[in-house]
Design an enzyme around this catalytic site. Structure first.
Site, mmCIF file in Angstrom:
data_model
loop_
_atom_site.group_PDB
_atom_site.id
_atom_site.type_symbol
_atom_site.label_atom_id
_atom_site.label_comp_id
_atom_site.label_asym_id
_atom_site.label_seq_id
_atom_site.Cartn_x
_atom_site.Cartn_y
_atom_site.Cartn_z
ATOM 1 C CB ALA A 204 -0.932 0.192 1.359
ATOM 2 N N GLY B 89 0.600 -5.052 1.038
ATOM 3 C CA GLY B 89 -0.579 -4.888 0.511
ATOM 4 C C GLY B 89 -0.412 -5.719 -1.081
ATOM 5 C CD GLU C 251 -2.165 -7.504 3.376
ATOM 6 O OE1 GLU C 251 -1.870 -6.511 2.810
ATOM 7 O OE2 GLU C 251 -2.540 -8.020 4.480
ATOM 8 C CD GLU D 118 1.973 -5.669 5.800
ATOM 9 O OE1 GLU D 118 2.815 -6.327 5.816
ATOM 10 O OE2 GLU D 118 1.173 -5.642 4.706
HETATM 11 N N1 CO8 Z 1 4.446 3.101 -0.711
HETATM 12 C C1 CO8 Z 1 5.034 4.487 -1.423
HETATM 13 N N2 CO8 Z 1 6.173 4.370 -2.178
HETATM 14 C C2 CO8 Z 1 6.832 3.290 -2.146
HETATM 15 C C3 CO8 Z 1 6.348 1.840 -1.456
HETATM 16 C C4 CO8 Z 1 5.326 1.939 -0.862
HETATM 17 N N3 CO8 Z 1 4.866 0.786 -0.297
HETATM 18 N N4 CO8 Z 1 7.414 1.146 -1.779
HETATM 19 C C5 CO8 Z 1 8.499 1.766 -2.526
HETATM 20 N N5 CO8 Z 1 8.313 3.049 -2.893
HETATM 21 C C6 CO8 Z 1 8.895 4.049 -3.531
HETATM 22 C C7 CO8 Z 1 10.138 4.518 -2.780
HETATM 23 O O1 CO8 Z 1 9.548 5.576 -1.952
HETATM 24 C C8 CO8 Z 1 10.974 5.157 -3.824
HETATM 25 O O2 CO8 Z 1 10.528 6.256 -4.146
HETATM 26 P P1 CO8 Z 1 11.569 7.612 -4.588
HETATM 27 O O3 CO8 Z 1 12.115 7.257 -5.805
HETATM 28 O O4 CO8 Z 1 10.493 8.658 -4.778
HETATM 29 O O5 CO8 Z 1 12.459 7.813 -3.440
HETATM 30 C C9 CO8 Z 1 10.636 4.148 -4.759
HETATM 31 O O6 CO8 Z 1 9.454 3.647 -4.580
HETATM 32 C C10 CO8 Z 1 11.688 2.961 -5.110
HETATM 33 O O7 CO8 Z 1 11.779 2.494 -4.021
HETATM 34 P P2 CO8 Z 1 13.270 2.296 -3.244
HETATM 35 O O8 CO8 Z 1 13.953 3.475 -3.705
HETATM 36 O O9 CO8 Z 1 12.955 2.134 -1.667
HETATM 37 O O10 CO8 Z 1 13.876 0.934 -3.915
HETATM 38 P P3 CO8 Z 1 14.892 -0.206 -3.242
HETATM 39 O O11 CO8 Z 1 15.042 -1.057 -4.286
HETATM 40 O O12 CO8 Z 1 15.836 0.481 -2.457
HETATM 41 O O13 CO8 Z 1 13.918 -0.911 -2.112
HETATM 42 C C11 CO8 Z 1 11.997 -2.128 -1.539
HETATM 43 C C12 CO8 Z 1 12.841 -1.674 -2.330
HETATM 44 C C13 CO8 Z 1 12.631 -2.932 -0.533
HETATM 45 C C14 CO8 Z 1 10.588 -2.826 -1.638
HETATM 46 C C15 CO8 Z 1 11.501 -0.699 -0.509
HETATM 47 O O14 CO8 Z 1 11.220 0.261 -1.283
HETATM 48 C C16 CO8 Z 1 10.231 -0.831 0.465
HETATM 49 O O15 CO8 Z 1 10.833 -1.366 1.636
HETATM 50 N N6 CO8 Z 1 9.154 -0.498 0.170
HETATM 51 C C17 CO8 Z 1 8.138 -0.532 1.223
HETATM 52 C C18 CO8 Z 1 7.588 -1.972 1.312
HETATM 53 C C19 CO8 Z 1 6.666 -1.905 2.585
HETATM 54 O O16 CO8 Z 1 6.774 -1.744 3.752
HETATM 55 N N7 CO8 Z 1 5.432 -2.428 2.131
HETATM 56 C C20 CO8 Z 1 4.296 -2.496 3.053
HETATM 57 C C21 CO8 Z 1 3.489 -1.143 2.950
HETATM 58 S S1 CO8 Z 1 2.370 -1.388 4.194
HETATM 59 C C22 CO8 Z 1 0.977 -2.262 3.395
HETATM 60 O O17 CO8 Z 1 1.093 -2.625 2.414
HETATM 61 C C23 CO8 Z 1 -0.087 -2.364 4.399
HETATM 62 C C24 CO8 Z 1 -1.282 -2.915 3.543
HETATM 63 C C25 CO8 Z 1 -2.474 -2.691 4.385
HETATM 64 C C26 CO8 Z 1 -3.642 -2.862 3.681
HETATM 65 C C27 CO8 Z 1 -3.832 -2.196 2.615
HETATM 66 C C28 CO8 Z 1 -4.369 -0.860 2.691
HETATM 67 C C29 CO8 Z 1 -4.457 0.108 1.325
#
Ligand code: CO8
Length: 263
Positions: A70, A114, A117, A137
């Site tokens: 998400a 998400g 999921e 999460e």
């Molecule tokens: N939300 C928003 N932006 C994101 C997300 C995200 N989940 N994941 C990645 N991005 C963005 C980054 O901020 C980055 O943006 P920018 O270039 O502007 O800085 C861009 O995508 C590329 O990401 P990274 O530079 O971080 O890339 P890496 O290769 O270094 O890392 C990862 C990749 C490991 C995937 C890392 O991006 C990461 O950890 N992302 C978050 C993963 C996460 O925590 N997901 C869970 C989110 S919470 C959730 O899903 C709850 C679900 C609940 C129900 C749903 C409700 C709607």
């Protein structure tokens, strides 16, 4: 200029029934799932489910990410009441559960939070060898909110689900296949072809048997064994009322390919 759609849609295949291919399209944000994207996905799913020329739906992302979860930026400032009153996430996320045709997830790269999921809400997952699944999460001070704590243990068992949800560690494609989260692993370059080929096999079958088979398998997760078996028996019997059953069995006896007509 009109903004780029957040979900790209196209029809693939040249048979009588085609495959709707839905591509999540926020590649720079690793397909982080925001409200607008989930609305577009829900609309596309409903439209293709209602389209008799479509037999099957494939959802995919980019090479780098199916979806990294998400959109964290969108929910970072949420209060309890924002989440509660917005019916976060049922409003648009669960539309996929109402789709009666098969939905295949073709996952390359990250399927996190998400994103994992969403993949688990599909009927089965075909993974590229680059796929990585996780429910991170806990690192954000929340828990999975779109079924992760319920569907992951059903898919991989309690031990691995607890491990992943509590430690936030990712599972690679090989472990995901061993654990039963994905149905098969294919080389990344062949992911879409393999998913579309699976969809084509389904497209050639009888519509009612495909939809009833899906319903019955899903029932296995909602009922005890005796109830599930009773449900299966009723639908099994019902299929003898279809023309396609006559066609399927006549074709077998005549040693020819069946031409299923019912949608
Ligand atoms: N939300 C928003 N932006 C994101 C997300 C995200 N989940 N994941 C990645 N991005 C963005 C980054 O901020 C980055 O943006 P920018 O270039 O502007 O800085 C861009 O995508 C590329 O990401 P990274 O530079 O971080 O890339 P890496 O290769 O270094 O890392 C990862 C990749 C490991 C995937 C890392 O991006 C990461 O950890 N992302 C978050 C993963 C996460 O925590 N997901 C869970 C989110 S919470 C959730 O899903 C709850 C679900 C609940 C129900 C749903 C409700 C709607």
């Amino acid at each position: 200029t009109t903004p780029e759609p957040l979900v790209l849609t196209e029809l693939r295949g040249d048979g009588e029934r085609r495959t709707a291919l839905l591509t999540l399209n926020r590649p720079k944000q690793l397909n982080a799932l925001n409200d607008a994207l989930m609305d577009q996905l829900g609309d596309a799913l409903a439209a293709f489910d209602a389209d008799d020329t479509v037999g099957c739906i494939v959802i995919t992302g980019s090479e780098r990410a199916f979806a990294a979860g998400a959109d964290i930026t969108a929910m970072a400032g949420f209060s309890f009441m924002d989440a509660y009153k917005g019916d976060f996430i049922t409003r648009n996320w669960e539309r996929i559960l109402r789709v009666r045709k098969p939905v295949i997830a073709a996952v390359s790269g990250f399927a996190l939070g998400g994103g994992c999921e969403l993949a688990m809400m599909c009927d089965f997952i075909i993974a590229a060898d680059t796929a990585k699944f996780g429910q991170p999460e806990i690192k954000l001070g929340i828990i999975p909110g779109a079924g992760g704590t319920q569907r992951l243990p059903r898919a991989v068992g309690k031990a691995k689900a607890m491990d992943m949800i509590l430690t936030a560690r990712m599972m690679d494609a090989a472990e995901a296949e061993r654990a039963g989260l994905v149905s098969r692993i294919v080389p990344a370059a062949a992911l879409l072809d393999e998913a579309l080929a699976a969809a084509e096999l389904i497209n050639a079958q009888s519509g009612p048997s495909v939809m009833m088979a899906k319903e019955c398998v899903n029932r296995a997760f909602e009922s005890g064994l005796a109830d599930g078996l009773g449900y299966e028996r009723r639908l099994f019997h019902a299929l003898f009322a279809t023309e396609d059953q006559k066609e399927g069995m006549a074709a077998f006896v005549a040693k020819r390919k069946p031409a299923f007509k019912q949608r």
